[in-house]
Design a protein around this motif. Structure first.
Motif, short mmCIF file in Angstrom:
data_model
loop_
_atom_site.label_atom_id
_atom_site.label_comp_id
_atom_site.label_asym_id
_atom_site.label_seq_id
_atom_site.Cartn_x
_atom_site.Cartn_y
_atom_site.Cartn_z
N LYS A 197 0.82 -1.20 0.00
CA LYS A 197 0.00 0.00 0.00
C LYS A 197 0.86 1.26 0.00
N ARG A 198 2.03 1.19 0.60
CA ARG A 198 2.94 2.33 0.54
C ARG A 198 3.35 2.60 -0.91
N MET A 199 3.70 1.54 -1.62
CA MET A 199 4.08 1.70 -3.02
C MET A 199 2.91 2.22 -3.86
N LEU A 200 1.71 1.69 -3.59
CA LEU A 200 0.54 2.09 -4.37
C LEU A 200 0.06 3.49 -4.02
N ASP A 201 -0.11 3.74 -2.74
CA ASP A 201 -0.74 5.00 -2.32
C ASP A 201 0.20 6.19 -2.38
N ASN A 202 1.48 5.94 -2.41
CA ASN A 202 2.42 7.06 -2.49
C ASN A 202 3.01 7.21 -3.89
N PHE A 203 3.76 6.20 -4.33
CA PHE A 203 4.55 6.36 -5.55
C PHE A 203 3.71 6.19 -6.82
N VAL A 204 2.87 5.15 -6.87
CA VAL A 204 2.02 4.97 -8.04
C VAL A 204 0.99 6.09 -8.12
N ARG A 205 0.35 6.39 -7.00
CA ARG A 205 -0.68 7.42 -7.00
C ARG A 205 -0.10 8.79 -7.37
N GLU A 206 1.11 9.07 -6.98
CA GLU A 206 1.71 10.36 -7.33
C GLU A 206 1.70 10.57 -8.84
N GLN A 207 2.02 9.53 -9.59
CA GLN A 207 2.04 9.65 -11.05
C GLN A 207 0.62 9.71 -11.62
#
Length: 307
Positions: A197-207
């Motif tokens: 969820k860290r990868m999804l909610d921070n890095f993926v969502r940022e893009q």
């Protein structure tokens, strides 16, 4: 002792609920009277949503205020002076905090949340650095004792319009989005939900959010403010895209997070293709297809299997 703390907290909540919220006019009177009665304060400027003629109005809008003063340190090292604004619920002084480190902007800020529900974000800026003060399109002059500032244009949110992407910015956004998606999938397969969820909610969502800003820009000719952190996305996205965006938020359930990752990829693809078509950019179909297939393989992979 525990019961006593609960009673004290309950009584505090009851007291706060009884407080009447001061009106907008009362707050402006307080802000301006404080400035008029203090010779150190020479200018008062309003910024933010209350200066924005296009922003929705509600009782919880902050009063974003700048006092231009002759001596910042006299305010900074006398924190009790802010008591004149009312009973505080909580305050923050970001220039005294270590994380994140403060900016060297020459001033000092008091962020004040009051017990009655009002909030003032007050910036104190030194008069001797007035020439360095950046003019914000969302600015309203409330007081200028010495007529030292050139009049502001009528407030508008043009400083907050999105900028069209370059070809490289678009390509980098797509690359980062599809590059990080496998991190999410591997985290889910390993049952590392916090990491996934860290990868999804921070890095993926940022893009994703970056692409949505460009998509809204294309729809509005880059002449509308989409709002901080997607505040106004609902106004500009088609209903089906808005509903898809809501599906990109999930709880801590593994299956729900897989569904969220899938919805995130679909929404990114739809909007990125539209942006690419508008500017004549190349959308990386190959990366999209290969990564999407890989994500599906990981989702269907059992612990005993190998890719």
């Amino acid at each position: 002792m525990h019961a006593r703390k609960i009673i004290i907290r309950f009584n505090l909540i009851q007291d706060l609920n009884k407080k009447l919220m001061r009106s907008e006019q009362e707050m402006y009177d307080l802000i301006l009277d404080t400035a008029r009665n203090d010779d150190r304060i020479r200018v008062v400027i309003l910024n933010g949503s209350r200066a924005n003629p296009n922003a929705p109005r509600d009782i919880f809008q902050d009063f974003d205020i700048v006092y231009i003063v002759t001596d910042v340190s006299s305010f900074r090292y006398d924190p009790d002076w802010i008591r004149c604004f009312g009973e505080l619920m909580i305050q923050q002084t970001p220039d005294d905090m270590g994380d994140p480190p403060p900016n060297d902007w020459g001033g000092y800020a008091y962020l004040m949340q009051f017990a009655d529900g009002n909030r003032i974000d007050l910036g104190l800026y030194p008069l001797d650095r007035l020439k360095e003060l950046k003019r914000d399109s969302l600015s309203v002059m409330l007081l200028d004792k010495d007529s030292i500032i050139e009049p502001f244009a009528p407030p508008n949110d043009s400083d907050y319009y999105p900028k069209p992407p370059t070809s490289k910015q678009f390509a980098d956004c797509c690359n980062e989005f599809w590059w990080v998606c496998p991190y999410v999938a591997k985290g889910l397969w390993r049952e590392e939900i916090i990491y996934a969820k860290r990868m999804l909610d921070n890095f993926v969502r940022e893009q994703l959010m970056k692409m949505l800003v460009w998509y809204i820009g294309v729809k509005t000719n880059f002449s509308r403010n989409p709002g901080k952190f997607g505040k106004y996305y609902k106004q500009y996205l088609e209903l089906d895209l808005w509903e898809m965006l809501l599906k990109t938020y999930s709880d801590g359930d593994y299956e729900n997070t897989w569904a969220t990752l899938d919805a995130t990829g679909k929404l990114f693809r739809i909007t990125a293709v539209k942006v690419a078509e508008h500017f004549g950019f190349e959308y990386p179909d190959g990366d999209d297809n290969r990564v999407s297939a890989y994500l599906k393989r990981i989702q269907l992979l059992s612990k005993a299997d190998e890719i």
